[in-house]
Design an enzyme around this catalytic site. Structure first.
Site, PDB file in Angstrom:
ATOM      1  N   ASP A  67       0.680  -1.001   0.127  1.00 19.58           N
ATOM      2  CA  ASP A  67       0.008   0.032  -0.308  1.00 19.58           C
ATOM      3  C   ASP A  67       1.161   1.368  -0.187  1.00 19.58           C
ATOM      4  OD1 ASP A  67       1.049  -0.200   2.497  1.00 19.58           O
ATOM      5  OD2 ASP A  67      -0.770  -0.978   3.652  1.00 19.58           O
ATOM      6  N   ASN A 135      -7.791  -2.520  14.529  1.00 19.02           N
ATOM      7  CA  ASN A 135      -8.611  -3.143  13.733  1.00 19.02           C
ATOM      8  C   ASN A 135      -8.513  -4.240  12.511  1.00 19.02           C
ATOM      9  OD1 ASN A 135      -8.365  -2.218  11.409  1.00 19.02           O
ATOM     10  ND2 ASN A 135      -9.384   0.297  11.786  1.00 19.02           N
ATOM     11  N   HIS A 137      -7.849  -4.603  10.396  1.00 20.80           N
ATOM     12  CA  HIS A 137      -6.704  -4.541   8.122  1.00 20.80           C
ATOM     13  C   HIS A 137      -6.051  -4.855   8.060  1.00 20.80           C
ATOM     14  CE1 HIS A 137      -5.276  -0.589   9.430  1.00 20.80           C
ATOM     15  NE2 HIS A 137      -4.151  -0.996   9.349  1.00 20.80           N
ATOM     16  N   GLU A 142      -9.766  -2.115   5.723  1.00 20.95           N
ATOM     17  CA  GLU A 142     -10.425  -1.290   6.726  1.00 20.95           C
ATOM     18  C   GLU A 142     -11.375  -2.120   6.465  1.00 20.95           C
ATOM     19  OE1 GLU A 142      -8.734  -0.257   8.488  1.00 20.95           O
ATOM     20  OE2 GLU A 142      -8.325   2.681   7.821  1.00 20.95           O
TER      21      GLU A 142
HETATM   22  C1  GLP Z   1      -0.358   0.383   8.496  1.00 19.47           C
HETATM   23  C2  GLP Z   1      -0.100  -0.340   7.242  1.00 19.47           C
HETATM   24  C3  GLP Z   1      -0.632  -2.024   7.982  1.00 19.47           C
HETATM   25  C4  GLP Z   1       0.158  -2.810   8.948  1.00 19.47           C
HETATM   26  C5  GLP Z   1      -0.482  -1.333   9.934  1.00 19.47           C
HETATM   27  C6  GLP Z   1      -0.088  -2.130  11.543  1.00 19.47           C
HETATM   28  O1  GLP Z   1      -2.174   0.302   7.987  1.00 19.47           O
HETATM   29  N1  GLP Z   1      -0.889  -0.295   6.060  1.00 19.47           N
HETATM   30  O2  GLP Z   1       0.210  -2.692   5.808  1.00 19.47           O
HETATM   31  O3  GLP Z   1       0.063  -3.731   8.594  1.00 19.47           O
HETATM   32  O4  GLP Z   1      -0.152  -0.635  10.121  1.00 19.47           O
HETATM   33  O5  GLP Z   1       1.547  -0.983  11.549  1.00 19.47           O
HETATM   34  P1  GLP Z   1       2.454  -1.679  12.820  1.00 19.47           P
HETATM   35  O6  GLP Z   1       2.526  -2.805  12.313  1.00 19.47           O
HETATM   36  O7  GLP Z   1       2.855  -0.245  13.460  1.00 19.47           O
HETATM   37  O8  GLP Z   1       0.722  -2.132  13.983  1.00 19.47           O
END
Ligand code: GLP
Length: 240
Positions: A67, A135, A137, A142
Site C-alpha cells: 500500500d 482494527n 485491517h 479497513e
Molecule cells: C498500517 C499498514 C499495515 C500495517 C499496520 C499495522 O496501517 N498499512 O500494513 O500492518 O499499519 O502497523 P503496525 O505494525 O505499526 O502496528
C-alpha cells in the site's frame, strides 16, 4: 494456519526473517510481498544483517508492496516508498527496478488501481508478509460491509488515522486516503507470513483466528488461505 510462538518482538523478528531468508535462498528470484508499519522493521533489520554477512542475495528478488498513502511524494519521509528504502532497500542489493509500490501521486485513481492489479497478475507472490492493524485491517483494507477484491483507494478509518498520526505532526496532517492491494491480491500469494506483536493486538488476533470470517475483521479472511504462517509473540498470543 501454522502458529509459531515467539518470546518477544525481537524473537518474532528473527523467526520471520529466517522464513523470508529461507524463501529467498530456495528461490533467488522470489517475488516477496512486503509490508510497512512498525511490526516488520525488526525483521528487515535481521535481513539486512544476513545480507551484510554475505548470506543473503537480493539481486534477483522482486519486492511488491501492499500500500501507499495518497498524496505523499516518494521523497516524503512518511511515504511507504521512503520507508521501504530507509528500512530495507537502501541496505541490500535489490535492484531499484525490481521494487514495486502504488504511486501515491497518481492522477487517476481507477487507472492506478488497474495498473497495480495488472502488475500483481504478472508477479505472483511466493510469500506475502503482513502486519495487522488494530482494527483487523491488512494492507489498508479497513473493516467494511464487503471484502474489497482488487487494488482500491481507501478512506482510512479514524482509528487507523489516529494510530498513524504518531508519525505525523498532527491528526490533521495525517493522510486520510491510501491505495491498497485488495483482499484478492493478498490472498493470491502462495504463502502468507503474518507477524503480530504486543498486547494491543491480542484481542484482534484472537478474533482473526477464532472469530467469524467477516469483512468487519478483514484479516479473518486469512482463515480461508491454505498456507498462512503466523509468527506472534507471547503478548499478542495472550488471549489464545
Ligand atoms: C498500517 C499498514 C499495515 C500495517 C499496520 C499495522 O496501517 N498499512 O500494513 O500492518 O499499519 O502497523 P503496525 O505494525 O505499526 O502496528
Amino acid at each position: 494456519m501454522r502458529i509459531i510462538r515467539a518470546k518477544d518482538y525481537n524473537d518474532m523478528s528473527r523467526k520471520a526473517a529466517n522464513i523470508i531468508a529461507a524463501q529467498i535462498t530456495l528461490k533467488p528470484d522470489s517475488v516477496i510481498g512486503l509490508a510497512t508499519g512498525s511490526t516488520p522493521i525488526g525483521a528487515y533489520k535481521e535481513l539486512i544483517n544476513k545480507h551484510k554477512e554475505g548470506n543473503l542475495d537480493f539481486s534477483e528478488v522482486r519486492g511488491v508492496n501492499l500500500d501507499e498513502y495518497k498524496g505523499l511524494t516518494k521523497d516524503n519521509d512518511q511515504s511507504y516508498d521512503y520507508f521501504m528504502k530507509d528500512n530495507l532497500y537502501n541496505h541490500v542489493n535489490i535492484k531499484a527496478e525490481n521494487c514495486y509500490i502504488p504511486n501515491g501521486m497518481a492522477e487517476d485513481d481507477d487507472e492506478e488501481c488497474r495498473r497495480y492489479d495488472e502488475l500483481l497478475e504478472t508477479l505472483p507472490r511466493d510469500l506475502q508478509l503482513l502486519g495487522l492493524g488494530l482494527n483487523g485491517h491488512i494492507g489498508f483494507n479497513e473493516p467494511s460491509d464487503v471484502f474489497a477484491g482488487g487494488t482500491n483507494l481507501v478512506q482510512l478509518t479514524d482509528s487507523t488515522i489516529e494510530a498513524n498520526s504518531r508519525f505525523f505532526e498532527s491528526y490533521e496532517a495525517t493522510p486520510k486516503f491510501a491505495y491498497t492491494m485488495g483482499i484478492k491480491g493478498i490472498m493470491s500469494a502462495r504463502t502468507i507470513l503474518l507477524c503480530v506483536s504486543g498486547k494491543s493486538k491480542a484481542q484482534i488476533l484472537h478474533d482473526l483466528v477464532n472469530g467469524p470470517i467477516t469483512p468487519q475483521v478483514p484479516a479473518s479472511i486469512l482463515q480461508l488461505h491454505k498456507d498462512v504462517i503466523l509468527v506472534a509473540d507471547e503478548d499478542a498470543l495472550s488471549l489464545m
